[in-house]
Design a protein around this motif. Structure first.
Motif, PDB file in Angstrom:
ATOM      1  N   GLN A  41       0.823  -1.203   0.000  1.00 46.90           N
ATOM      2  CA  GLN A  41       0.000   0.000   0.000  1.00 46.90           C
ATOM      3  C   GLN A  41       0.863   1.261   0.000  1.00 46.90           C
ATOM      4  N   GLN A  42       1.912   1.280   0.819  1.00 46.70           N
ATOM      5  CA  GLN A  42       2.822   2.431   0.844  1.00 46.70           C
ATOM      6  C   GLN A  42       3.541   2.569  -0.495  1.00 46.70           C
ATOM      7  N   GLU A  44       2.415   1.672  -3.414  1.00 48.45           N
ATOM      8  CA  GLU A  44       1.429   2.191  -4.367  1.00 48.45           C
ATOM      9  C   GLU A  44       1.250   3.695  -4.195  1.00 48.45           C
ATOM     10  N   GLU A  45       1.216   4.176  -2.949  1.00 54.68           N
ATOM     11  CA  GLU A  45       1.094   5.616  -2.689  1.00 54.68           C
ATOM     12  C   GLU A  45       2.295   6.378  -3.235  1.00 54.68           C
ATOM     13  N   ASN A  47       4.236   5.425  -5.734  1.00 61.16           N
ATOM     14  CA  ASN A  47       4.129   5.397  -7.195  1.00 61.16           C
ATOM     15  C   ASN A  47       3.132   6.427  -7.698  1.00 61.16           C
ATOM     16  N   ASN A  48       1.982   6.545  -7.027  1.00 58.88           N
ATOM     17  CA  ASN A  48       0.976   7.534  -7.431  1.00 58.88           C
ATOM     18  C   ASN A  48       1.502   8.954  -7.281  1.00 58.88           C
ATOM     19  N   LEU A  49       2.208   9.222  -6.184  1.00 60.02           N
ATOM     20  CA  LEU A  49       2.782  10.564  -5.984  1.00 60.02           C
ATOM     21  C   LEU A  49       3.798  10.901  -7.070  1.00 60.02           C
ATOM     22  N   ALA A  51       3.904   9.703 -10.151  1.00 59.23           N
ATOM     23  CA  ALA A  51       3.181   9.933 -11.402  1.00 59.23           C
ATOM     24  C   ALA A  51       2.514  11.309 -11.416  1.00 59.23           C
ATOM     25  N   GLU A  52       1.872  11.690 -10.295  1.00 60.29           N
ATOM     26  CA  GLU A  52       1.238  13.004 -10.207  1.00 60.29           C
ATOM     27  C   GLU A  52       2.267  14.120 -10.282  1.00 60.29           C
ATOM     28  N   SER A  53       3.413  13.902  -9.644  1.00 58.63           N
ATOM     29  CA  SER A  53       4.465  14.918  -9.653  1.00 58.63           C
ATOM     30  C   SER A  53       4.983  15.164 -11.058  1.00 58.63           C
ATOM     31  N   GLU A  55       3.269  14.637 -13.829  1.00 57.61           N
ATOM     32  CA  GLU A  55       2.202  15.205 -14.647  1.00 57.61           C
ATOM     33  C   GLU A  55       1.958  16.675 -14.334  1.00 57.61           C
ATOM     34  N   ARG A 109       4.431  15.157  -0.724  1.00 57.18           N
ATOM     35  CA  ARG A 109       4.359  16.354  -1.539  1.00 57.18           C
ATOM     36  C   ARG A 109       4.849  17.555  -0.752  1.00 57.18           C
TER      37      ARG A 109
END
Length: 111
Positions: A41-42, A44-45, A47-49, A51-53, A55, A109
């Motif tokens: 879970q950590q 995945e978080e 990885n999402n951060l 990707a958002e960073s 983008e 972030r």
């Protein structure tokens, strides 16, 4: 000319417990830390951060494990190298740092 004995002069005024405490304090700089284990879970978080960073181009604060110590780095994700499994992070000084995927333990972030 005055001859100074250096540290010998000061250690004779200190208790042995104080000398041991100071030596221990000096060695803590090189203190080894065990590598923290992150769950899926950590991961995945993180990885999402990342990707958002990439983008939306906002900086991240990374905590990573290298040379038996936890380190910190703040900057923009410049490039994701899937072949070598590394992130390239551009810091405030314009330097590019390479972080391996497995060494990253936390990302947040920067506000």
């Amino acid at each position: 000319m005055i001859r100074d004995r250096g540290n010998i002069k000061w250690t004779s005024l200190m208790l042995p417990e104080h000398v041991n405490m100071l030596r221990k304090f000096a060695n803590e700089e090189y203190y080894e830390e065990s590598e923290p284990i992150i769950d899926e879970q950590q991961l995945e978080e993180v990885n999402n951060l990342i990707a958002e960073s990439m983008e939306f181009t906002y900086p991240l604060h990374f905590q990573y494990y290298r040379n038996k110590r936890m380190n910190s780095l703040e900057g923009f994700v410049h490039y994701v190298d899937d072949i070598n499994r590394q992130l390239r992070v551009l810091d405030a000084n314009g330097e590019i740092h390479k972080l391996s995927f497995s060494s990253i333990k936390r990302a947040t972030r920067v506000e």
